[in-house]
Design an enzyme around this catalytic site. Structure first.
Site, PDB file in Angstrom:
ATOM      1  N   LYS A  56       0.624  -1.133  -0.273  1.00 54.17           N
ATOM      2  CA  LYS A  56       0.293  -0.151   0.190  1.00 54.17           C
ATOM      3  C   LYS A  56       0.750   0.988   0.136  1.00 54.17           C
ATOM      4  CE  LYS A  56      -4.272   1.611   2.363  1.00 54.17           C
ATOM      5  NZ  LYS A  56      -4.917   1.289   3.556  1.00 54.17           N
ATOM      6  N   SER A 131      -9.840   1.293   3.126  1.00 49.35           N
ATOM      7  CA  SER A 131      -9.274   2.090   2.099  1.00 49.35           C
ATOM      8  C   SER A 131      -8.306   1.183   1.584  1.00 49.35           C
ATOM      9  CB  SER A 131      -8.079   3.380   2.548  1.00 49.35           C
ATOM     10  OG  SER A 131      -8.124   2.849   3.697  1.00 49.35           O
ATOM     11  N   SER A 155      -9.670  -1.214   7.079  1.00 49.06           N
ATOM     12  CA  SER A 155      -9.635  -0.676   5.234  1.00 49.06           C
ATOM     13  C   SER A 155      -8.792  -2.016   4.596  1.00 49.06           C
ATOM     14  CB  SER A 155      -8.295   0.168   5.873  1.00 49.06           C
ATOM     15  OG  SER A 155      -9.245   1.559   5.698  1.00 49.06           O
TER      16      SER A 155
HETATM   17  N1  GLN Z   1     -13.739   3.720   6.103  1.00 50.98           N
HETATM   18  C1  GLN Z   1     -12.419   4.049   7.329  1.00 50.98           C
HETATM   19  C2  GLN Z   1     -12.006   5.855   8.019  1.00 50.98           C
HETATM   20  O1  GLN Z   1     -12.733   6.045   6.876  1.00 50.98           O
HETATM   21  C3  GLN Z   1     -11.756   3.055   7.595  1.00 50.98           C
HETATM   22  C4  GLN Z   1     -10.397   3.768   7.378  1.00 50.98           C
HETATM   23  C5  GLN Z   1      -9.074   2.387   7.408  1.00 50.98           C
HETATM   24  O2  GLN Z   1      -9.034   1.627   8.050  1.00 50.98           O
HETATM   25  N2  GLN Z   1      -7.783   3.561   7.557  1.00 50.98           N
HETATM   26  O3  GLN Z   1     -11.548   5.634   8.126  1.00 50.98           O
END
Ligand code: GLN
Length: 454
Positions: A56, A131, A155
């Site tokens: 990532k 994400s 995510s």
């Molecule tokens: N969807 C959650 C957020 O927007 C989690 C994102 C993540 O785990 N990085 O914060």
């Protein structure tokens, strides 16, 4: 695509051929947008000698660009390896390509990247999740053997579920955060996205363990899991009734059927409730944004990446660089975070959220003192249509089943169990006591075997 276990047996020449094949295939699957390099029209890195693992774009790999899919970090080159990457390299793996993501890991659809959207490899009109959408789509589309993502509120688990992969978030502190660009430091954790539970265990073993460079790293014994994997242990599993009820009918049905199968295979299933998830959403979006507003203050146009042009004074430099560099969702969260931390509102929001967090953690610990694992949905539905969430709140509500695990610091894994009538994947989520990753992987392997052999 071969498994990591098979890849561990390949010679250097065979690995080189494999990397070439992956590169060619990635070019053909360019429309999915799994890798940042595909948007930039360049090859994936093949500079190292190990088994290729996709990374990532928020995890530092020495001498690679690191941008968190944001305009503000364009031009920044990581000067060192994250500890997870250092461990990877020492265990025979090598970073291979930067995976697309939501800007600064804020989101659940990989639609907010500066480079463009990542699409779901099963159905290109659907989101890949986020994400870590690029990390999941790369594995789902067979253009990576495995990948690393980060999980602050789901995510890793959620995009893995949308792309029919296994997504594993270890307990908070198990994998060093050193070299992971911080979003919300008390919630962030690096995790794995793989084709199978066994591969999750292999990759986890390669990256986990105490690290003195991360002050929040867990200073407790870490034992490798792969050589001890045992799918035959009979476990007591608490299924979260009020969460399963909240999922859409197809997800609910698939999860209930999975529970029946677990029971038929000798596991004990008990139904219990967790707290109403409205507390999770409120607490998470206050704590995560508060920490993000502090963490992202370092991107000021001076120290990292891109700087705005035609500047008149220092204030102008900050304002222009940040205004031009951050996308809408990131700005929204910085504003919200500053607001909940501001004097006058701190007690009403931030302190209250910390109290709710303690409550959520206690509730989990109460349930986990009475079982080996918890079972619940990963997502309310299967992968949704691109551009279908009309408001930020609509989008935040997609996270109802994943964020509480981060608030409580526990380990969790999402495992594919069924398909919906459109052919999209449905996964189940298993959660363990903090640092009991062995039981989590044992239970997940048992579930995976039961589903495969049905
Ligand atoms: N969807 C959650 C957020 O927007 C989690 C994102 C993540 O785990 N990085 O914060």
């Amino acid at each position: 695509m071969i498994s990591l276990k098979q890849a561990l047996k390949l010679s250097q020449d065979e690995l080189r051929v494999l990397k070439k094949e992956l590169n060619e295939r990635a070019k053909k699957e360019k429309k999915i947008g799994a890798y940042v390099e595909q948007f930039l029209d360049c090859d994936l890195s093949d500079s190292c000698d190990g088994i290729p693992v996709a990374i990532k774009d928020n995890i530092s790999v020495k001498d690679w660009p690191l941008t968190c899919a944001s305009k503000i970090l364009q031009g920044y080159i990581a000067p060192y390896d994250a500890s997870a990457i250092k461990n990877l390299k020492q265990n025979g793996f090598s970073p291979f390509g930067r995976c697309n993501m939501d800007e600064f890991a804020m989101g659940n659809a990989t639609q907010s990247s500066y480079y463009g959207k990542t699409l779901n490899p099963t159905n290109l009109s659907k989101v890949a999740g986020g994400s870590s959408g690029g990390s999941a789509a790369a594995v789902g589309a067979d253009i990576a053997l495995a990948s690393l993502g980060s999980d602050t509120g789901g995510s890793v688990r959620q995009p893995a579920a949308f792309c029919a992969c296994v997504g594993f978030k270890p307990s908070y502190g198990r994998v060093s955060r050193y070299g992971l660009a911080a979003y919300s430091s008390s919630l962030d954790q690096i995790g794995t996205i793989t084709k199978s539970v066994e591969d999750a265990s292999i990759l986890y073993d390669a990256i986990a363990g105490y690290d003195e460079l991360d002050s929040t790293s867990a200073k407790i014994e870490f034992q490798k899991t792969h050589d001890k994997l045992n799918p035959n242990k009979k476990l007591r599993i608490i299924a979260i009734k009020n969460y399963i009820e909240k999922a859409n009918p197809e997800v609910k049905q698939a999860l209930m059927q999975s529970l029946d199968k677990l029971k038929a295979n000798g596991h004990e299933i008990v139904f219990k409730d967790l707290l109403d998830f409205k507390y999770d959403i409120a607490a998470y979006y206050i704590i995560a944004t508060a920490e993000a507003s502090a963490n992202l203050s370092r991107y000021d146009g001076l120290r990292y990446g891109r700087r705005a042009e035609n500047i008149e004074n220092l204030k102008d430099l900050y304002v222009k660089s940040r205004s031009e560099g951050f996308g809408d969702e990131v700005k929204r969260r910085i504003l919200l975070g500053c607001f909940v931390l501001s004097s006058g509102y701190y007690d009403a929001y931030y302190i209250k959220a910390q109290k709710a967090r303690a409550l959520i953690k206690n509730k989990y610990n109460e349930l986990l003192s009475d079982c080996d694992l918890i079972f619940m949905p990963v997502t309310p539905s299967t992968a949704f249509d691109l551009n279908s969430k009309k408001s930020p709140i609509d989008s935040y509500l997609e996270d109802i089943f994943t964020i509480s695990v981060n608030l409580a610091g526990l380990g969790a894994i999402s495992v594919p169990v069924a398909k919906d009538k459109e052919g999209l994947n449905i996964s189940a989520q298993l959660i363990c006591k903090a640092y009991d990753e062995q039981t989590l992987l044992d239970g997940a392997l048992s579930l995976e075997n039961i589903i495969k052999n049905q």
